[in-house]
Design a protein around this motif. Structure first.
Motif, PDB file in Angstrom:
ATOM      1  N   MET A  51       0.851  -1.182   0.000  1.00  0.00           N
ATOM      2  CA  MET A  51       0.000   0.000   0.000  1.00  0.00           C
ATOM      3  C   MET A  51       0.894   1.241   0.000  1.00  0.00           C
ATOM      4  O   MET A  51       1.858   1.321   0.733  1.00  0.00           O
ATOM      5  N   SER A  52       0.576   2.224  -0.836  1.00  0.00           N
ATOM      6  CA  SER A  52       1.410   3.423  -0.944  1.00  0.00           C
ATOM      7  C   SER A  52       0.943   4.493   0.046  1.00  0.00           C
ATOM      8  O   SER A  52      -0.160   4.454   0.571  1.00  0.00           O
ATOM      9  N   GLU A  53       1.797   5.464   0.242  1.00  0.00           N
ATOM     10  CA  GLU A  53       1.552   6.550   1.203  1.00  0.00           C
ATOM     11  C   GLU A  53       1.018   7.800   0.507  1.00  0.00           C
ATOM     12  O   GLU A  53       1.332   8.903   0.896  1.00  0.00           O
ATOM     13  N   ASP A  54       0.227   7.667  -0.552  1.00  0.00           N
ATOM     14  CA  ASP A  54      -0.255   8.818  -1.321  1.00  0.00           C
ATOM     15  C   ASP A  54      -1.207   9.700  -0.525  1.00  0.00           C
ATOM     16  O   ASP A  54      -1.353  10.874  -0.827  1.00  0.00           O
ATOM     17  N   ASN A  55      -1.884   9.174   0.474  1.00  0.00           N
ATOM     18  CA  ASN A  55      -2.865   9.950   1.223  1.00  0.00           C
ATOM     19  C   ASN A  55      -2.256  10.729   2.376  1.00  0.00           C
ATOM     20  O   ASN A  55      -2.951  11.457   3.063  1.00  0.00           O
ATOM     21  N   SER A  56      -0.967  10.584   2.616  1.00  0.00           N
ATOM     22  CA  SER A  56      -0.338  11.317   3.712  1.00  0.00           C
ATOM     23  C   SER A  56      -0.166  12.779   3.324  1.00  0.00           C
ATOM     24  O   SER A  56      -0.006  13.107   2.151  1.00  0.00           O
ATOM     25  N   PRO A  57      -0.202  13.677   4.298  1.00  0.00           N
ATOM     26  CA  PRO A  57      -0.028  15.097   3.976  1.00  0.00           C
ATOM     27  C   PRO A  57       1.374  15.368   3.454  1.00  0.00           C
ATOM     28  O   PRO A  57       2.332  14.726   3.877  1.00  0.00           O
ATOM     29  N   PRO A  58       1.511  16.306   2.518  1.00  0.00           N
ATOM     30  CA  PRO A  58       2.839  16.605   1.966  1.00  0.00           C
ATOM     31  C   PRO A  58       3.733  17.257   3.011  1.00  0.00           C
ATOM     32  O   PRO A  58       3.289  18.060   3.812  1.00  0.00           O
ATOM     33  N   HIS A  59       5.019  16.864   3.005  1.00  0.00           N
ATOM     34  CA  HIS A  59       5.962  17.367   4.012  1.00  0.00           C
ATOM     35  C   HIS A  59       6.955  18.371   3.437  1.00  0.00           C
ATOM     36  O   HIS A  59       7.670  19.022   4.181  1.00  0.00           O
ATOM     37  N   THR A  60       7.046  18.473   2.116  1.00  0.00           N
ATOM     38  CA  THR A  60       7.967  19.416   1.490  1.00  0.00           C
ATOM     39  C   THR A  60       7.184  20.384   0.620  1.00  0.00           C
ATOM     40  O   THR A  60       6.029  20.134   0.282  1.00  0.00           O
ATOM     41  N   PHE A  61       7.824  21.476   0.244  1.00  0.00           N
ATOM     42  CA  PHE A  61       7.171  22.458  -0.620  1.00  0.00           C
ATOM     43  C   PHE A  61       6.857  21.846  -1.984  1.00  0.00           C
ATOM     44  O   PHE A  61       5.794  22.088  -2.549  1.00  0.00           O
ATOM     45  N   LYS A  62       7.784  21.029  -2.494  1.00  0.00           N
ATOM     46  CA  LYS A  62       7.562  20.386  -3.782  1.00  0.00           C
ATOM     47  C   LYS A  62       6.380  19.419  -3.698  1.00  0.00           C
ATOM     48  O   LYS A  62       5.563  19.348  -4.611  1.00  0.00           O
ATOM     49  N   GLY A  63       6.282  18.710  -2.599  1.00  0.00           N
ATOM     50  CA  GLY A  63       5.151  17.804  -2.410  1.00  0.00           C
ATOM     51  C   GLY A  63       3.840  18.566  -2.269  1.00  0.00           C
ATOM     52  O   GLY A  63       2.807  18.139  -2.780  1.00  0.00           O
ATOM     53  N   LEU A  64       3.878  19.689  -1.568  1.00  0.00           N
ATOM     54  CA  LEU A  64       2.683  20.527  -1.420  1.00  0.00           C
ATOM     55  C   LEU A  64       2.252  21.091  -2.760  1.00  0.00           C
ATOM     56  O   LEU A  64       1.069  21.119  -3.087  1.00  0.00           O
ATOM     57  N   LEU A  65       3.224  21.519  -3.577  1.00  0.00           N
ATOM     58  CA  LEU A  65       2.917  22.045  -4.906  1.00  0.00           C
ATOM     59  C   LEU A  65       2.309  20.953  -5.778  1.00  0.00           C
ATOM     60  O   LEU A  65       1.343  21.195  -6.501  1.00  0.00           O
ATOM     61  N   ARG A  66       2.858  19.764  -5.715  1.00  0.00           N
ATOM     62  CA  ARG A  66       2.316  18.651  -6.496  1.00  0.00           C
ATOM     63  C   ARG A  66       0.903  18.310  -6.028  1.00  0.00           C
ATOM     64  O   ARG A  66       0.020  18.047  -6.834  1.00  0.00           O
ATOM     65  N   TRP A  67       0.668  18.340  -4.723  1.00  0.00           N
ATOM     66  CA  TRP A  67      -0.659  18.045  -4.172  1.00  0.00           C
ATOM     67  C   TRP A  67      -1.664  19.117  -4.595  1.00  0.00           C
ATOM     68  O   TRP A  67      -2.795  18.818  -4.950  1.00  0.00           O
ATOM     69  N   ALA A  68      -1.243  20.393  -4.573  1.00  0.00           N
ATOM     70  CA  ALA A  68      -2.155  21.505  -4.870  1.00  0.00           C
ATOM     71  C   ALA A  68      -2.501  21.600  -6.344  1.00  0.00           C
ATOM     72  O   ALA A  68      -3.477  22.255  -6.699  1.00  0.00           O
ATOM     73  N   THR A  69      -1.705  20.969  -7.209  1.00  0.00           N
ATOM     74  CA  THR A  69      -1.977  21.076  -8.641  1.00  0.00           C
ATOM     75  C   THR A  69      -2.667  19.835  -9.204  1.00  0.00           C
ATOM     76  O   THR A  69      -2.876  19.759 -10.411  1.00  0.00           O
ATOM     77  N   THR A  70      -3.048  18.896  -8.363  1.00  0.00           N
ATOM     78  CA  THR A  70      -3.817  17.753  -8.848  1.00  0.00           C
ATOM     79  C   THR A  70      -5.273  18.176  -8.972  1.00  0.00           C
ATOM     80  O   THR A  70      -5.737  19.049  -8.236  1.00  0.00           O
ATOM     81  N   PRO A  71      -6.020  17.578  -9.893  1.00  0.00           N
ATOM     82  CA  PRO A  71      -7.340  18.089 -10.248  1.00  0.00           C
ATOM     83  C   PRO A  71      -8.311  18.452  -9.129  1.00  0.00           C
ATOM     84  O   PRO A  71      -8.797  19.566  -9.146  1.00  0.00           O
ATOM     85  N   PRO A  72      -8.638  17.629  -8.153  1.00  0.00           N
ATOM     86  CA  PRO A  72      -9.671  18.111  -7.213  1.00  0.00           C
ATOM     87  C   PRO A  72      -9.190  19.284  -6.350  1.00  0.00           C
ATOM     88  O   PRO A  72      -9.928  20.248  -6.144  1.00  0.00           O
ATOM     89  N   GLN A  73      -7.962  19.235  -5.917  1.00  0.00           N
ATOM     90  CA  GLN A  73      -7.451  20.309  -5.065  1.00  0.00           C
ATOM     91  C   GLN A  73      -7.172  21.572  -5.861  1.00  0.00           C
ATOM     92  O   GLN A  73      -7.253  22.674  -5.331  1.00  0.00           O
ATOM     93  N   ALA A  74      -6.839  21.436  -7.125  1.00  0.00           N
ATOM     94  CA  ALA A  74      -6.492  22.599  -7.935  1.00  0.00           C
ATOM     95  C   ALA A  74      -7.666  23.570  -8.032  1.00  0.00           C
ATOM     96  O   ALA A  74      -7.468  24.786  -8.002  1.00  0.00           O
ATOM     97  N   TRP A  75      -8.894  23.049  -8.149  1.00  0.00           N
ATOM     98  CA  TRP A  75     -10.062  23.933  -8.192  1.00  0.00           C
ATOM     99  C   TRP A  75     -10.211  24.707  -6.892  1.00  0.00           C
ATOM    100  O   TRP A  75     -10.485  25.904  -6.902  1.00  0.00           O
TER     101      TRP A  75
END
Length: 63
Positions: free
Chosen positions: A1-25
């Motif tokens: 099982m992957s850790e994709d649902n964990s909160p991002p810990h780095t700025f790059k991870g936060l940027l990647r999380w914020a630009t995925t379709p549901p969060q981007a809106w």
């Protein structure tokens, strides 16, 4: 099982999380609302009173 649902810990991870379709809106709408609120607040501020810089008294030319 992957850790994709964990909160991002780095700025790059936060940027990647914020630009995925549901969060981007949500991020986009939040940014639009924030810009509108800041411009509305700036529009309600009263400008500082500048002291009247009256020109020096005009004297008649001497002949």
């Amino acid at each position: 099982m992957s850790e994709d649902n964990s909160p991002p810990h780095t700025f790059k991870g936060l940027l990647r999380w914020a630009t995925t379709p549901p969060q981007a809106w949500g991020v986009y709408l939040l940014a639009i609302i924030l810009v509108w609120l800041l411009s509305f607040y700036a529009g309600t501020l009263k400008p500082k009173k500048i002291p009247d810089a009256s020109p020096p008294p005009v004297t008649a030319p001497r002949s």
